[in-house]
Design an enzyme around this catalytic site. Structure first.
Site, PDB file in Angstrom:
ATOM      1  N   HIS A 146      99.195 -44.296  28.388  1.00  0.00           N
ATOM      2  CA  HIS A 146      99.865 -43.606  29.512  1.00  0.00           C
ATOM      3  C   HIS A 146     100.117 -42.156  29.055  1.00  0.00           C
ATOM      4  O   HIS A 146      99.192 -41.454  28.681  1.00  0.00           O
ATOM      5  CB  HIS A 146     101.130 -44.406  29.860  1.00  0.00           C
ATOM      6  CG  HIS A 146     101.806 -44.031  31.153  1.00  0.00           C
ATOM      7  ND1 HIS A 146     101.212 -43.316  32.145  1.00  0.00           N
ATOM      8  CD2 HIS A 146     103.069 -44.299  31.611  1.00  0.00           C
ATOM      9  CE1 HIS A 146     102.056 -43.145  33.155  1.00  0.00           C
ATOM     10  NE2 HIS A 146     103.206 -43.741  32.847  1.00  0.00           N
ATOM     11  N   HIS A 176      90.767 -43.942  34.473  1.00  0.00           N
ATOM     12  CA  HIS A 176      92.023 -44.108  35.215  1.00  0.00           C
ATOM     13  C   HIS A 176      92.014 -45.458  35.915  1.00  0.00           C
ATOM     14  O   HIS A 176      90.957 -45.944  36.333  1.00  0.00           O
ATOM     15  CB  HIS A 176      92.216 -42.991  36.255  1.00  0.00           C
ATOM     16  CG  HIS A 176      93.640 -42.846  36.661  1.00  0.00           C
ATOM     17  ND1 HIS A 176      94.197 -43.584  37.683  1.00  0.00           N
ATOM     18  CD2 HIS A 176      94.650 -42.091  36.148  1.00  0.00           C
ATOM     19  CE1 HIS A 176      95.479 -43.269  37.787  1.00  0.00           C
ATOM     20  NE2 HIS A 176      95.784 -42.370  36.860  1.00  0.00           N
ATOM     21  N   ARG A 202      94.746 -32.917  39.184  1.00  0.00           N
ATOM     22  CA  ARG A 202      95.676 -32.262  38.261  1.00  0.00           C
ATOM     23  C   ARG A 202      94.905 -31.635  37.103  1.00  0.00           C
ATOM     24  O   ARG A 202      95.322 -30.627  36.533  1.00  0.00           O
ATOM     25  CB  ARG A 202      96.706 -33.280  37.751  1.00  0.00           C
ATOM     26  CG  ARG A 202      97.540 -33.906  38.864  1.00  0.00           C
ATOM     27  CD  ARG A 202      98.384 -35.061  38.354  1.00  0.00           C
ATOM     28  NE  ARG A 202      97.583 -36.144  37.811  1.00  0.00           N
ATOM     29  CZ  ARG A 202      98.076 -37.228  37.199  1.00  0.00           C
ATOM     30  NH1 ARG A 202      99.390 -37.375  37.065  1.00  0.00           N
ATOM     31  NH2 ARG A 202      97.285 -38.171  36.736  1.00  0.00           N
ATOM     32  N   ASP A 241      95.424 -35.722  31.366  1.00  0.00           N
ATOM     33  CA  ASP A 241      95.659 -35.505  29.935  1.00  0.00           C
ATOM     34  C   ASP A 241      94.459 -34.916  29.199  1.00  0.00           C
ATOM     35  O   ASP A 241      94.567 -34.567  28.025  1.00  0.00           O
ATOM     36  CB  ASP A 241      96.063 -36.828  29.276  1.00  0.00           C
ATOM     37  CG  ASP A 241      97.408 -37.308  29.795  1.00  0.00           C
ATOM     38  OD1 ASP A 241      98.264 -36.454  30.051  1.00  0.00           O
ATOM     39  OD2 ASP A 241      97.592 -38.525  29.950  1.00  0.00           O
ATOM     40  N   SER A 246     105.297 -45.900  34.010  1.00  0.00           N
ATOM     41  CA  SER A 246     106.663 -45.357  33.933  1.00  0.00           C
ATOM     42  C   SER A 246     107.423 -45.546  35.245  1.00  0.00           C
ATOM     43  O   SER A 246     108.613 -45.898  35.234  1.00  0.00           O
ATOM     44  CB  SER A 246     106.643 -43.882  33.514  1.00  0.00           C
ATOM     45  OG  SER A 246     105.697 -43.156  34.244  1.00  0.00           O
TER      46      SER A 246
HETATM   47  N1  NMX Z   1      86.839 -44.179  26.640  1.00  0.00           N
HETATM   48  C1  NMX Z   1      86.174 -45.280  26.261  1.00  0.00           C
HETATM   49  N2  NMX Z   1      86.266 -46.470  26.893  1.00  0.00           N
HETATM   50  C2  NMX Z   1      87.042 -46.506  27.994  1.00  0.00           C
HETATM   51  C3  NMX Z   1      87.743 -45.382  28.487  1.00  0.00           C
HETATM   52  C4  NMX Z   1      87.625 -44.192  27.744  1.00  0.00           C
HETATM   53  N3  NMX Z   1      88.306 -43.093  28.091  1.00  0.00           N
HETATM   54  N4  NMX Z   1      88.413 -45.738  29.589  1.00  0.00           N
HETATM   55  C5  NMX Z   1      88.181 -47.045  29.798  1.00  0.00           C
HETATM   56  N5  NMX Z   1      87.355 -47.505  28.822  1.00  0.00           N
HETATM   57  C6  NMX Z   1      86.952 -48.911  28.608  1.00  0.00           C
HETATM   58  C7  NMX Z   1      88.223 -49.756  28.442  1.00  0.00           C
HETATM   59  O1  NMX Z   1      88.726 -49.703  27.120  1.00  0.00           O
HETATM   60  C8  NMX Z   1      87.724 -51.134  28.824  1.00  0.00           C
HETATM   61  O2  NMX Z   1      86.999 -51.659  27.715  1.00  0.00           O
HETATM   62  P1  NMX Z   1      87.065 -53.215  27.342  1.00  0.00           P
HETATM   63  O3  NMX Z   1      86.503 -53.913  28.535  1.00  0.00           O
HETATM   64  O4  NMX Z   1      86.229 -53.305  26.118  1.00  0.00           O
HETATM   65  O5  NMX Z   1      88.519 -53.533  27.118  1.00  0.00           O
HETATM   66  C9  NMX Z   1      86.721 -50.827  29.940  1.00  0.00           C
HETATM   67  O6  NMX Z   1      86.340 -49.436  29.764  1.00  0.00           O
HETATM   68  C10 NMX Z   1      87.277 -51.026  31.329  1.00  0.00           C
HETATM   69  O7  NMX Z   1      88.476 -50.245  31.490  1.00  0.00           O
HETATM   70  P2  NMX Z   1      88.892 -49.696  32.934  1.00  0.00           P
HETATM   71  O8  NMX Z   1      89.046 -50.883  33.849  1.00  0.00           O
HETATM   72  O9  NMX Z   1      87.953 -48.645  33.373  1.00  0.00           O
HETATM   73  O10 NMX Z   1      90.280 -48.995  32.639  1.00  0.00           O
HETATM   74  P3  NMX Z   1      91.762 -49.541  32.861  1.00  0.00           P
HETATM   75  O11 NMX Z   1      92.083 -49.465  34.306  1.00  0.00           O
HETATM   76  O12 NMX Z   1      91.966 -50.858  32.194  1.00  0.00           O
HETATM   77  O13 NMX Z   1      92.612 -48.468  32.042  1.00  0.00           O
HETATM   78  C11 NMX Z   1      93.080 -46.274  31.263  1.00  0.00           C
HETATM   79  C12 NMX Z   1      92.769 -47.145  32.484  1.00  0.00           C
HETATM   80  C13 NMX Z   1      93.480 -44.893  31.741  1.00  0.00           C
HETATM   81  C14 NMX Z   1      94.258 -46.894  30.508  1.00  0.00           C
HETATM   82  C15 NMX Z   1      91.813 -46.195  30.381  1.00  0.00           C
HETATM   83  O14 NMX Z   1      90.770 -45.550  31.080  1.00  0.00           O
HETATM   84  C16 NMX Z   1      92.080 -45.498  29.068  1.00  0.00           C
HETATM   85  O15 NMX Z   1      92.547 -46.144  28.123  1.00  0.00           O
HETATM   86  N6  NMX Z   1      91.784 -44.142  28.970  1.00  0.00           N
HETATM   87  C17 NMX Z   1      92.050 -43.383  27.777  1.00  0.00           C
HETATM   88  C18 NMX Z   1      93.564 -43.141  27.652  1.00  0.00           C
HETATM   89  C19 NMX Z   1      94.054 -42.178  28.703  1.00  0.00           C
HETATM   90  O16 NMX Z   1      93.475 -41.135  28.943  1.00  0.00           O
HETATM   91  N7  NMX Z   1      95.194 -42.506  29.316  1.00  0.00           N
HETATM   92  C20 NMX Z   1      95.851 -41.561  30.221  1.00  0.00           C
HETATM   93  C21 NMX Z   1      96.040 -42.081  31.635  1.00  0.00           C
HETATM   94  C22 NMX Z   1      96.750 -41.024  32.451  1.00  0.00           C
HETATM   95  N8  NMX Z   1      98.160 -40.869  32.084  1.00  0.00           N
HETATM   96  O17 NMX Z   1      98.604 -39.795  31.833  1.00  0.00           O
HETATM   97  O18 NMX Z   1      98.916 -41.851  32.076  1.00  0.00           O
HETATM   98  C1  MLT Z   2     100.174 -40.999  35.695  1.00  0.00           C
HETATM   99  O1  MLT Z   2     100.266 -39.773  35.917  1.00  0.00           O
HETATM  100  O2  MLT Z   2     101.142 -41.767  35.811  1.00  0.00           O
HETATM  101  C2  MLT Z   2      98.890 -41.496  35.160  1.00  0.00           C
HETATM  102  O3  MLT Z   2      97.783 -40.840  35.687  1.00  0.00           O
HETATM  103  C3  MLT Z   2      98.754 -42.997  35.105  1.00  0.00           C
HETATM  104  C4  MLT Z   2      98.645 -43.759  36.389  1.00  0.00           C
HETATM  105  O4  MLT Z   2      98.719 -43.232  37.486  1.00  0.00           O
HETATM  106  O5  MLT Z   2      98.447 -44.983  36.258  1.00  0.00           O
END
Ligand code: NMX
Ligand code: MLT
Length: 433
Positions: free
Chosen positions: A270, A316, A325, A371, A240
């Site tokens: 996100h 993350h 947080r 979250d 964002s």
């Molecule tokens: N559950 C299961 N698998 C996961 C999770 C999880 N919570 N987090 C990461 N992985 C997997 C991910 O899908 C990826 O798999 P693949 O190689 O098959 O594509 C692998 O682990 C490597 O991912 P990372 O490099 O650790 O994560 P990345 O930096 O790409 O993404 C997030 C970070 C936050 C997008 C990811 O951890 C996620 O999708 N979490 C769940 C959604 C979430 O909670 N988002 C909120 C973030 C905070 N916010 O408020 O914005």
């Molecule tokens: C945020 O608060 O924006 C989330 O934790 C996602 C991020 O920092 O990438």
């Protein structure tokens, strides 16, 4: 000193510092970019400079250098509340200084003076189908308010570039003043038969949001203040913040830029993860017809992970520890709702899931983010319509977004325009062609 005067006083030194770095060290290399990074979401590549906040992967976010516990402890509080006035937080983000009680209250007063909402905003929202997602309405409302942009109007007649920031600041104060009314009344439009609730002039920005949702409860008002402080900023390169910076760099005004930021926040990876996480927690709770045992939950989670499912609220892109947080909200819950079943489930998942994510070896960060808990606290206080949760996140996040873009104008940041390559060019580079 008010926000405008404080920024004006700090600006010459900040401009000189940036100009000196570019002049004396402009060709100093700070990073290399690998093919893996280009294909992998530009992870870890520094693409932005912002002094508003910074995440140390092992320590978590610092807002203007202050950790989350410090921010909660140091910011001025309302008379009837344990958590900070959001006006004080905005002062801190915008100026870099912890405000005095009267400086924080002055921001609250500025917001009250600027909170008039033109009729057409809700006319637009009322014209939308009933099933429209609240985040769509929130982003639309901000765009509808673009009619009020002082920057857009003044730019047409010509403004000195050095004054852009001041007008961005005026637009930012005008927009943020109206946001609690917009957000709360989107909730009322969707879930309370369209009743329109006006602000209570005696309440602060955070408490007023709770009040307009129909909640006249001191503890919930305090939770709102905490929530709105915690979600306000997470450095300058999350989806964002980056989206709104990018749009703002074309001199699109605060309304266009904030709406763009909200469109990014609306994604399930996100900000929408808070609604997804609550939905997921309720599914687990229903599946077990109550709280599972640790062993039952472990088996369930292992099965979900083996099926390739994403567990919302965990992982993350930058953090490598439990999100502070998350911890701040868990402390609130331990104090005020320790026996709430959903909160107990949140803590059981916190005990059980990280070792399983580590064992699976995919997620780079096995710990909870913000979250993983925020929805369960809202649910406890009766805000059960979880597709609204990302709007509460957005209400807070726009405080950070508008600060980043106001400072981008103050420091004369140019239009953002990196470079894109073709696959063939990339292959040629690898082959040394
Ligand atoms: N559950 C299961 N698998 C996961 C999770 C999880 N919570 N987090 C990461 N992985 C997997 C991910 O899908 C990826 O798999 P693949 O190689 O098959 O594509 C692998 O682990 C490597 O991912 P990372 O490099 O650790 O994560 P990345 O930096 O790409 O993404 C997030 C970070 C936050 C997008 C990811 O951890 C996620 O999708 N979490 C769940 C959604 C979430 O909670 N988002 C909120 C973030 C905070 N916010 O408020 O914005
Ligand atoms: C945020 O608060 O924006 C989330 O934790 C996602 C991020 O920092 O990438």
């Amino acid at each position: 000193m008010n926000i405008k005067h404080k920024i004006a006083a700090k600006l010459p030194a900040a401009r000189e510092q940036a100009a000196k770095l570019v002049k004396e060290h402009g060709t100093f290399k700070i990073a290399d970019v690998t093919i893996e990074q280009i294909y992998g979401g530009i992870r870890g590549v520094p693409i932005q400079i912002s002094d508003v906040s910074f995440i140390d992967p092992k320590d978590g976010i610092r807002l203007r250098g202050y950790s989350i516990p410090e921010v909660i402890q140091k910011l001025p509080k309302p008379e009837r509340g344990e958590y900070p006035l959001v006006g004080g937080l905005y002062y801190l983000l915008m100026t870099g200084d912890i405000p005095t009680q009267s400086e924080a209250e002055e921001v609250e007063i500025e917001w009250k003076v600027r909170n008039n909402l033109p009729d057409h905003v809700f006319q637009v929202l009322r014209a939308m189908p009933k099933y429209t997602h609240p985040m769509t309405l929130f982003s639309q409302a901000i765009l509808a308010l673009q009619t009020e942009s002082i920057f857009a109007r003044r730019y047409y007649y010509g403004i000195d570039k050095k004054d852009y920031w001041d007008i961005y600041l005026q637009d930012s104060l005008n927009l943020t003043a109206k946001l609690p009314i917009i957000a709360a009344n989107i909730y009322n439009l969707k879930y309370r038969d369209g009743v329109f609730v006006y602000q209570d002039p005696n309440l602060d920005w955070g408490a007023n949001f709770a009040y307009m949702l129909g909640k006249n409860d001191d503890m919930y008002q305090d939770l709102c203040r905490l929530f709105l402080v915690l979600h306000s900023d997470h450095e300058g390169a999350n989806v964002s913040a980056h989206a709104s910076h990018l749009v703002g760099s074309a001199l699109s005004d605060v309304y266009f830029s904030s709406s763009a930021g909200m469109n990014g926040l609306a994604g399930p990876l996100h900000g929408l993860a808070n609604q997804e996480c609550l939905r997921w927690l309720l599914e687990v709770y229903r599946h077990f017809k109550g709280l599972p045992s640790r062993e039952q939950l472990e088996a369930y989670l292992e099965e979900r992970l083996n099926a390739g499912e994403l567990i919302p609220g965990y992982g993350h892109a930058v953090l490598r520890v439990t999100d502070p947080r998350f911890t701040a909200q868990a402390e609130f819950a331990k104090k005020y709702l320790p026996d709430d079943e959903l909160f107990r489930l949140v803590m059981l998942v916190f005990d059980t899931l990280p070792p399983l994510l580590i064992k699976q070896g995919k997620a780079r960060n096995p710990w909870p983010n913000v979250d993983a808990i925020n929805g369960s606290l809202q649910y406890h206080f009766g805000l059960k319509e979880f597709d609204f949760y990302t709007v509460v996140f957005g209400l807070s996040r726009i405080l950070g977004l508008t600060t980043h873009i106001t400072w981008s104008r103050a420091l004369g940041r140019p239009i953002e325009r990196p470079k894109s390559l073709t696959t063939k060019i990339l292959e040629g580079m690898v082959d040394g062609v």
